[in-house]
Write a protein that holds these residues in place. Sequence first.
Motif, PDB file in Angstrom:
ATOM      1  N   VAL A  14     -37.355  10.151  11.208  1.00 23.07           N
ATOM      2  CA  VAL A  14     -36.523   9.487  10.201  1.00 23.07           C
ATOM      3  C   VAL A  14     -35.054   9.682  10.563  1.00 23.07           C
ATOM      4  O   VAL A  14     -34.630  10.793  10.898  1.00 23.07           O
ATOM      5  N   TRP A  15     -34.301   8.573  10.501  1.00 20.14           N
ATOM      6  CA  TRP A  15     -32.841   8.635  10.658  1.00 20.14           C
ATOM      7  C   TRP A  15     -32.223   7.760   9.575  1.00 20.14           C
ATOM      8  O   TRP A  15     -32.701   6.654   9.305  1.00 20.14           O
ATOM      9  N   SER A  16     -31.157   8.244   8.932  1.00 18.75           N
ATOM     10  CA  SER A  16     -30.484   7.450   7.908  1.00 18.75           C
ATOM     11  C   SER A  16     -29.026   7.862   7.805  1.00 18.75           C
ATOM     12  O   SER A  16     -28.703   9.050   7.880  1.00 18.75           O
ATOM     13  N   ASP A  17     -28.172   6.840   7.628  1.00 25.79           N
ATOM     14  CA  ASP A  17     -26.752   7.104   7.380  1.00 25.79           C
ATOM     15  C   ASP A  17     -26.360   6.720   5.953  1.00 25.79           C
ATOM     16  O   ASP A  17     -25.174   6.636   5.633  1.00 25.79           O
ATOM     17  N   GLY A  18     -27.348   6.480   5.106  1.00 28.45           N
ATOM     18  CA  GLY A  18     -27.079   6.107   3.733  1.00 28.45           C
ATOM     19  C   GLY A  18     -27.153   4.607   3.486  1.00 28.45           C
ATOM     20  O   GLY A  18     -27.507   4.169   2.400  1.00 28.45           O
TER      21      GLY A  18
ATOM     22  N   VAL B  44     -34.033   4.269   9.393  1.00 27.60           N
ATOM     23  CA  VAL B  44     -34.903   3.925  10.513  1.00 27.60           C
ATOM     24  C   VAL B  44     -36.025   4.957  10.565  1.00 27.60           C
ATOM     25  O   VAL B  44     -35.762   6.172  10.603  1.00 27.60           O
ATOM     26  N   THR B  45     -37.246   4.487  10.522  1.00 26.24           N
ATOM     27  CA  THR B  45     -38.408   5.357  10.700  1.00 26.24           C
ATOM     28  C   THR B  45     -39.137   4.923  11.959  1.00 26.24           C
ATOM     29  O   THR B  45     -39.214   3.726  12.266  1.00 26.24           O
ATOM     30  N   LEU B  46     -39.667   5.881  12.668  1.00 22.72           N
ATOM     31  CA  LEU B  46     -40.341   5.598  13.937  1.00 22.72           C
ATOM     32  C   LEU B  46     -41.653   6.358  13.973  1.00 22.72           C
ATOM     33  O   LEU B  46     -41.739   7.501  13.512  1.00 22.72           O
TER      34      LEU B  46
ATOM     35  N   VAL C 140     -36.151   8.137   1.544  1.00 21.55           N
ATOM     36  CA  VAL C 140     -36.548   9.341   2.289  1.00 21.55           C
ATOM     37  C   VAL C 140     -37.423  10.235   1.417  1.00 21.55           C
ATOM     38  O   VAL C 140     -38.438  10.777   1.862  1.00 21.55           O
ATOM     39  N   THR C 141     -37.037  10.358   0.153  1.00 24.47           N
ATOM     40  CA  THR C 141     -37.820  11.177  -0.774  1.00 24.47           C
ATOM     41  C   THR C 141     -39.217  10.606  -0.984  1.00 24.47           C
ATOM     42  O   THR C 141     -40.203  11.348  -1.018  1.00 24.47           O
ATOM     43  N   ALA C 142     -39.319   9.266  -1.115  1.00 19.59           N
ATOM     44  CA  ALA C 142     -40.621   8.633  -1.321  1.00 19.59           C
ATOM     45  C   ALA C 142     -41.529   8.854  -0.122  1.00 19.59           C
ATOM     46  O   ALA C 142     -42.730   9.140  -0.273  1.00 19.59           O
TER      47      ALA C 142
ATOM     48  N   ASP D 205     -28.028  14.048  -6.212  1.00 15.36           N
ATOM     49  CA  ASP D 205     -28.604  15.222  -6.861  1.00 15.36           C
ATOM     50  C   ASP D 205     -30.051  14.990  -7.291  1.00 15.36           C
ATOM     51  O   ASP D 205     -30.892  15.888  -7.165  1.00 15.36           O
ATOM     52  N   HIS D 206     -30.339  13.783  -7.796  1.00 15.33           N
ATOM     53  CA  HIS D 206     -31.723  13.537  -8.226  1.00 15.33           C
ATOM     54  C   HIS D 206     -32.668  13.509  -7.027  1.00 15.33           C
ATOM     55  O   HIS D 206     -33.842  13.870  -7.133  1.00 15.33           O
ATOM     56  N   ASP D 207     -32.144  13.087  -5.844  1.00 12.73           N
ATOM     57  CA  ASP D 207     -32.960  13.131  -4.627  1.00 12.73           C
ATOM     58  C   ASP D 207     -33.236  14.582  -4.221  1.00 12.73           C
ATOM     59  O   ASP D 207     -34.347  14.914  -3.800  1.00 12.73           O
TER      60      ASP D 207
END
Length: 336
Positions: A116-120, A124-126, A154-156, A229-231
């Motif tokens: 997993v990569w994310s900048d907000g 991207v998931t691989l 990401v949390t899901a 915060d909720h994440d």
Amino acid sequence: MIDEMLTDDEHRELPLLFGRVLDGEGGARAIGWVEAQDWQPSREGEVLWIHLLRTHPGVEGWLQERLAIPEPTAELLTSDATRPRAFREGQALVATLRGINFNPGAAPEDMLSIQVWSDGRRVVTLRRAPLQTPRLVCNELDGGIGPVDAGSLVTAITEHLIDRMSHAIVDMNAMIDEIEDETAGNDPVDTLDKIATIRRNCLALKRHMSPQHEALIAISSGAPGWFEDHDRREIAESIARLRRYLDDLDISKESALVLQDDMRARAAANTQRTQYVLAVVAGIFLPLTFITGLLGINVGDIPLAQAGSNGFWIVSGLCGAILVVEILLLRRLKWF
């Protein structure tokens, strides 16, 4: 229908397994590979999610060129280094997570990895082998009940990975309960093989899930500011659930060990009982064998050798009397 269902051979031309643009309200629209190349949000709250086949040629170069991901990180995202880990790189979150392999013919301990990569703004998931978790999250988005931003996406993904781990643990516990209920009528060797398999599965899952616990803690404590915060609270709940599952694995392993020791103790007791009976029988017939062997030697002056048929009955009666005396003596000594 999500094209994640297709085989890897059908994706040789494109690395994209599926793509979605989150609308910020729990829904999403599909996006193709060409549009994803230069995607920019058309309104506030949109997030791009693309799910890639990491073994496709050129994926590593695309990550570096299009997303400006540093070479070591791009190499990590496309490599076979599947040990769970997570770290922050500027405003990006990078993670490698594992999930249970529910593909046909796979064993529970054959874990599958997802990078997993994310900048907000983009996620991207691989993956290498088919993994059901991305499909489940994508189905939720298509149904309008999915995550609303990058952090919740990401949390899901994390929650679904952990939730599916519980299925394997429940199945192992059910197998242990079944073995406990049927130990009396089962073949001990077959039962011990099943118990050994359960113990190996528990050890394998514990070995894979413990690093994942550390990776989730790293996400919770070190994620960038767009991870709200909720994440973090959701990740904290996932960490607690994973901790409970690890404890359940320890309990399952101990239950299997106790059951294995019980089966071995029963087998040893049965063997000792059989050996005891054989020893008693051998003890009863030892004097009788000695007498018949002594009278059967081919030398002169054997007693009763000239007594004719009376000699046989005399010897038989003597052996019978000795047998009765032995039985009475053994019963008095409470040997049987």
